[in-house]
Design a protein around this motif. Structure first.
Motif, PDB file in Angstrom:
ATOM      1  N   TYR A   1       0.847  -1.186   0.000  1.00  0.00           N
ATOM      2  CA  TYR A   1       0.000   0.000   0.000  1.00  0.00           C
ATOM      3  C   TYR A   1       0.887   1.242   0.000  1.00  0.00           C
ATOM      4  N   PRO A   2       1.376   1.637  -1.166  1.00  0.00           N
ATOM      5  CA  PRO A   2       2.330   2.754  -1.225  1.00  0.00           C
ATOM      6  C   PRO A   2       1.710   4.114  -0.946  1.00  0.00           C
ATOM      7  N   HIS A   3       0.369   4.204  -0.977  1.00  0.00           N
ATOM      8  CA  HIS A   3      -0.267   5.507  -0.800  1.00  0.00           C
ATOM      9  C   HIS A   3      -1.405   5.409   0.213  1.00  0.00           C
ATOM     10  N   SER A   4      -1.785   6.571   0.735  1.00  0.00           N
ATOM     11  CA  SER A   4      -2.875   6.631   1.707  1.00  0.00           C
ATOM     12  C   SER A   4      -4.238   6.532   1.040  1.00  0.00           C
ATOM     13  N   LEU A   5      -4.284   6.559  -0.275  1.00  0.00           N
ATOM     14  CA  LEU A   5      -5.512   6.391  -1.038  1.00  0.00           C
ATOM     15  C   LEU A   5      -5.245   5.435  -2.184  1.00  0.00           C
ATOM     16  N   GLN A   6      -6.291   4.854  -2.731  1.00  0.00           N
ATOM     17  CA  GLN A   6      -6.119   3.899  -3.815  1.00  0.00           C
ATOM     18  C   GLN A   6      -7.391   3.794  -4.633  1.00  0.00           C
TER      19      GLN A   6
ATOM     20  N   SER B   1     -10.651  14.265  11.522  1.00  0.00           N
ATOM     21  CA  SER B   1     -10.796  13.819  12.907  1.00  0.00           C
ATOM     22  C   SER B   1     -11.531  12.488  12.989  1.00  0.00           C
ATOM     23  N   GLU B   2     -12.597  12.327  12.193  1.00  0.00           N
ATOM     24  CA  GLU B   2     -13.359  11.078  12.215  1.00  0.00           C
ATOM     25  C   GLU B   2     -12.563   9.923  11.616  1.00  0.00           C
ATOM     26  N   ILE B   3     -11.832  10.187  10.551  1.00  0.00           N
ATOM     27  CA  ILE B   3     -11.007   9.134   9.944  1.00  0.00           C
ATOM     28  C   ILE B   3      -9.935   8.680  10.925  1.00  0.00           C
ATOM     29  N   ARG B   4      -9.333   9.639  11.608  1.00  0.00           N
ATOM     30  CA  ARG B   4      -8.315   9.297  12.598  1.00  0.00           C
ATOM     31  C   ARG B   4      -8.918   8.458  13.722  1.00  0.00           C
ATOM     32  N   LYS B   5     -10.127   8.824  14.154  1.00  0.00           N
ATOM     33  CA  LYS B   5     -10.782   8.103  15.241  1.00  0.00           C
ATOM     34  C   LYS B   5     -11.083   6.657  14.855  1.00  0.00           C
ATOM     35  N   LEU B   6     -11.494   6.448  13.591  1.00  0.00           N
ATOM     36  CA  LEU B   6     -11.829   5.100  13.123  1.00  0.00           C
ATOM     37  C   LEU B   6     -10.603   4.319  12.639  1.00  0.00           C
ATOM     38  N   LYS B   7      -9.425   4.973  12.670  1.00  0.00           N
ATOM     39  CA  LYS B   7      -8.152   4.330  12.339  1.00  0.00           C
ATOM     40  C   LYS B   7      -8.085   3.861  10.896  1.00  0.00           C
ATOM     41  N   PHE B   8      -8.535   4.734   9.985  1.00  0.00           N
ATOM     42  CA  PHE B   8      -8.351   4.510   8.549  1.00  0.00           C
ATOM     43  C   PHE B   8      -7.201   5.388   8.072  1.00  0.00           C
ATOM     44  N   SER B   9      -6.634   5.041   6.937  1.00  0.00           N
ATOM     45  CA  SER B   9      -5.530   5.818   6.381  1.00  0.00           C
ATOM     46  C   SER B   9      -6.067   7.109   5.763  1.00  0.00           C
ATOM     47  N   PHE B  10      -5.239   8.165   5.825  1.00  0.00           N
ATOM     48  CA  PHE B  10      -5.673   9.417   5.205  1.00  0.00           C
ATOM     49  C   PHE B  10      -4.510  10.307   4.788  1.00  0.00           C
ATOM     50  N   ARG B  11      -3.325  10.182   5.410  1.00  0.00           N
ATOM     51  CA  ARG B  11      -2.209  11.044   5.047  1.00  0.00           C
ATOM     52  C   ARG B  11      -0.981  10.224   4.685  1.00  0.00           C
ATOM     53  N   GLU B  12      -0.165  10.803   3.797  1.00  0.00           N
ATOM     54  CA  GLU B  12       1.110  10.195   3.453  1.00  0.00           C
ATOM     55  C   GLU B  12       2.119  10.441   4.582  1.00  0.00           C
ATOM     56  N   ASN B  13       3.187   9.652   4.574  1.00  0.00           N
ATOM     57  CA  ASN B  13       4.342   9.867   5.455  1.00  0.00           C
ATOM     58  C   ASN B  13       4.025   9.728   6.943  1.00  0.00           C
ATOM     59  N   LEU B  14       2.958   8.993   7.279  1.00  0.00           N
ATOM     60  CA  LEU B  14       2.681   8.716   8.677  1.00  0.00           C
ATOM     61  C   LEU B  14       3.291   7.372   9.056  1.00  0.00           C
ATOM     62  N   GLU B  15       3.686   7.235  10.321  1.00  0.00           N
ATOM     63  CA  GLU B  15       4.268   5.981  10.792  1.00  0.00           C
ATOM     64  C   GLU B  15       3.174   4.921  10.968  1.00  0.00           C
ATOM     65  N   ASP B  16       3.577   3.666  10.831  1.00  0.00           N
ATOM     66  CA  ASP B  16       2.689   2.528  11.083  1.00  0.00           C
ATOM     67  C   ASP B  16       1.392   2.624  10.287  1.00  0.00           C
ATOM     68  N   GLU B  17       1.522   2.844   8.985  1.00  0.00           N
ATOM     69  CA  GLU B  17       0.357   3.014   8.129  1.00  0.00           C
ATOM     70  C   GLU B  17      -0.112   1.723   7.477  1.00  0.00           C
TER      71      GLU B  17
ATOM     72  N   ARG C   1      -4.102   1.137   6.181  1.00  0.00           N
ATOM     73  CA  ARG C   1      -4.296   1.009   4.732  1.00  0.00           C
ATOM     74  C   ARG C   1      -4.855  -0.369   4.381  1.00  0.00           C
ATOM     75  N   ARG C   2      -4.418  -1.377   5.102  1.00  0.00           N
ATOM     76  CA  ARG C   2      -4.984  -2.716   4.904  1.00  0.00           C
ATOM     77  C   ARG C   2      -6.465  -2.723   5.272  1.00  0.00           C
ATOM     78  N   LYS C   3      -6.800  -2.076   6.388  1.00  0.00           N
ATOM     79  CA  LYS C   3      -8.186  -1.968   6.820  1.00  0.00           C
ATOM     80  C   LYS C   3      -9.027  -1.254   5.769  1.00  0.00           C
ATOM     81  N   ASP C   4      -8.495  -0.194   5.206  1.00  0.00           N
ATOM     82  CA  ASP C   4      -9.192   0.552   4.170  1.00  0.00           C
ATOM     83  C   ASP C   4      -9.442  -0.322   2.943  1.00  0.00           C
ATOM     84  N   HIS C   5      -8.439  -1.088   2.564  1.00  0.00           N
ATOM     85  CA  HIS C   5      -8.521  -1.938   1.366  1.00  0.00           C
ATOM     86  C   HIS C   5      -9.576  -3.031   1.532  1.00  0.00           C
ATOM     87  N   ILE C   6      -9.472  -3.798   2.610  1.00  0.00           N
ATOM     88  CA  ILE C   6     -10.370  -4.943   2.802  1.00  0.00           C
ATOM     89  C   ILE C   6     -11.806  -4.481   3.043  1.00  0.00           C
ATOM     90  N   SER C   7     -11.983  -3.459   3.869  1.00  0.00           N
ATOM     91  CA  SER C   7     -13.343  -3.015   4.201  1.00  0.00           C
ATOM     92  C   SER C   7     -14.069  -2.482   2.971  1.00  0.00           C
TER      93      SER C   7
END
Length: 567
Positions: free
Chosen positions: A55-60, A109-125, A129-135
């Motif tokens: 998952y090279p990017h925060s969006l796909q 704020s809501e995306i962060r709360k639900l622990k989905f990916s949203f920004r590049e260059n964040l640690e432990d992404e 990103r896997r959660k975003d993909h599968i869901s």
């Protein structure tokens, strides 16, 4: 999960795919394999940089379905979190103007709360990103089953992608486009040259693939004035720092429709800030096709007795109330409709009622939109037959002709004829996106389908002041049609914040009746004429309370779904 090759979904090549053999089963839990085609897949053990490669990017663009095994518990949790996210996207999109600072900050704020990916260059992404993909692929199974479900799902996913793309760093955009196989390359060629077209195809571009070509500085300077004039928010200084892309006219129809792009010789010259419209068009086309393919494969998935009830419950849990239940049936009389049309009808239904009273006739599109709305607010079948017959006969129609040609359709809409389908009232999204009105029609959304000058006159006839009319027209100009309707609701009911996200005409009616019957607080002071209004009279919204209200609404909506899954 149904397997989609890129050829079927619109892509040209195989992307770097994360095909993980990780088993997510916990002791005592059943395992769901996220692949239903039966094809054998190459398995990779992931570690270190390999996770980032997945998952090279925060969006796909979700071109490739997941291939790992997950437990039913995780399947359910991922589905619920994705639904919460998409409903938040919908609610915020109606409550605030999309793209504004307030909208962006609340959604982040809501995306962060639900622990989905949203920004590049964040640690432990990797996990977000896997959660975003599968869901995303889980909800494809649930929301591919009908046109209304697909329409809702596509719209929310597009809004989510728009948010993520707008915060994507500029230096990451080209890599994202490349990894998404959009082939938006930054090079200048003459597309009119047949040899260059052959070179593009030989380079991997398929004839139907979208092509963006960044123009040279010389070409940009030559067309500077035209490009600036066509892009309202772009100045000369900004253009110097902005990449401009030259794309085929057919790929920029949304920008052209809004008169926001410069055209020359069959090509559109699009600044980077407007390229999101092109990206969203491609995403919509790919996702729409993928959902159609998913629907075709759905019987194989529904044969799994573990998944079928879960998917069915998911698909009925989050597109909002459909107003098909007739708990209020018979609670209004035909004599009340005229007065209700001016106090509690949304503009789309108000204009249909007015046209019916003046012309004693509506075409099919208008009869369906208005008839189902009336059914939703409580008209019985007998009342509906009486209402329509009385009005059409006033228009010199023979009663026998009405009985032969129109009464069947009314009974059909109540589920008493034909397939016995109990049709539900149209939502805002369906009215806005489907069956646009033609000449002589009165259905549709006035904010979406009316000429701005006619809309201005209509709002004036509704006693909306010039200043407030300008506020609504500004929202319409920005294509924020539901926000404009919600603003209209607040104006005619004299409230600062209506406290809900408007997405259905019958919701407009119900909330209006709640206010008029004392269910909500009305502002104590009367509204001053616009010429006498002083700065500061209009109270600013308490954003923290609004967000708290939104969260409470989401939690309440999800209780039934989570209870179902916990059984």
């Amino acid at each position: 999960m149904a397997r989609y090759r890129n050829g079927a979904a619109g892509g040209a090549h195989e992307p770097p795919v994360c095909q993980a053999p990780l088993r997510r089963d916990t002791e005592g839990s059943e395992v769901t394999k996220m692949q239903f085609s039966g094809a054998n897949r190459r398995k990779l053990r992931l570690a270190g940089d390999q996770k980032n490669a997945c998952y090279p990017h925060s969006l796909q663009f979700y071109l490739e379905p997941p291939s790992e095994n997950i437990s039913l518990i995780e399947f359910e949790n991922l589905a619920i979190d994705r639904l919460k996210l998409l409903k938040t996207v919908e609610n915020l999109g109606v409550r605030y103007v999309k793209g504004t600072e307030q909208y962006q900050s609340k959604l982040e704020s809501e995306i962060r709360k639900l622990k989905f990916s949203f920004r590049e260059n964040l640690e432990d992404e990797y996990e977000p990103r896997r959660k975003d993909h599968i869901s995303h692929f889980i909800l494809r199974l649930a929301y591919c089953q009908s046109e209304d479900l697909r329409r809702w799902f596509i719209q929310q996913e597009m809004d989510l992608l728009r948010f993520r793309f707008t915060i994507l760093p500029k230096d990451k955009i080209q890599n994202f486009l490349k990894d998404s196989h959009l082939q938006f390359e930054a090079w200048t060629v003459d597309l009119g040259n047949l040899r260059n077209q052959e070179l593009l195809i030989a380079s991997g571009l398929e004839p139907y693939a979208a092509v963006l070509l960044e123009i040279s500085d010389e070409e940009k300077n030559h067309r500077e004035q035209e490009i600036i004039a066509s892009s309202v928010s772009l100045s000369g200084a900004q253009l110097e720092l902005e990449s401009v892309y030259k794309i085929p006219f057919a790929d920029a129809l949304d920008l052209f429709r809004g008169r926001r792009v410069y055209l020359e010789d069959g090509f559109a010259y699009v600044p980077l800030k407007d390229i999101v419209a092109i990206i969203l068009n491609e995403f919509r086309a790919k996702l729409s096709k993928a959902l159609a393919l998913t629907a075709r494969s759905l019987p194989a998935v529904q044969s799994d007795e573990r998944l079928q009830p879960l998917l069915s419950h998911l698909s009925h849990s989050y597109t909002g109330q459909d107003y098909s239940t007739q708990g209020n049936t018979g609670k209004i009389s035909l004599d009340q409709i005229d007065s209700l049309s001016t106090t509690s009808f949304p503009p789309c239904m108000r204009q249909l009622h007015k046209a019916l009273r003046e012309n004693h006739h509506l075409r099919h599109g208008g009869r369906m939109q208005y008839g189902l709305f009336l059914k939703g607010i409580g008209l019985t079948l007998e009342q509906a037959l009486q209402f329509w017959k009385r009005e059409f006969v006033r228009g010199k129609m023979d009663p026998d002709k009405f009985d032969r040609g129109y009464s069947y359709n009314i009974r059909h809409s109540f589920g008493k004829e034909g397939k016995r389908t109990d049709y539900t009232p149209y939502s805002c999204m369906k009215i806005i996106l489907t069956n646009p009105p033609g000449q002589g029609d009165y259905h549709g959304c006035p904010f979406r389908h009316s000429d701005p000058e006619l809309l201005k006159q209509k709002l004036h006839s509704y006693k909306i002041s010039p200043q407030r009319t300008s506020q609504i027209l500004d929202l319409v100009k920005g294509t924020h049609y539901q926000v404009a309707c919600q603003k209209y609701f607040e104006m005619i009911h004299n409230v600062d914040d209506c406290g809900f996200s408007l997405n259905h005409p019958n919701q407009f009616f119900d909330e209006s009746q709640r206010i008029l019957n004392g269910g909500k607080d009305i502002k104590k002071e009367s509204v001053l004429p616009e010429t006498q209004a002083k700065p500061g009279v209009q109270k600013t919204k308490d954003t923290s309370c609004a967000l708290s209200s939104l969260n409470s609404s989401l939690e309440a909506d999800m209780e039934g779904l989570e209870d179902y899954f916990s059984q």
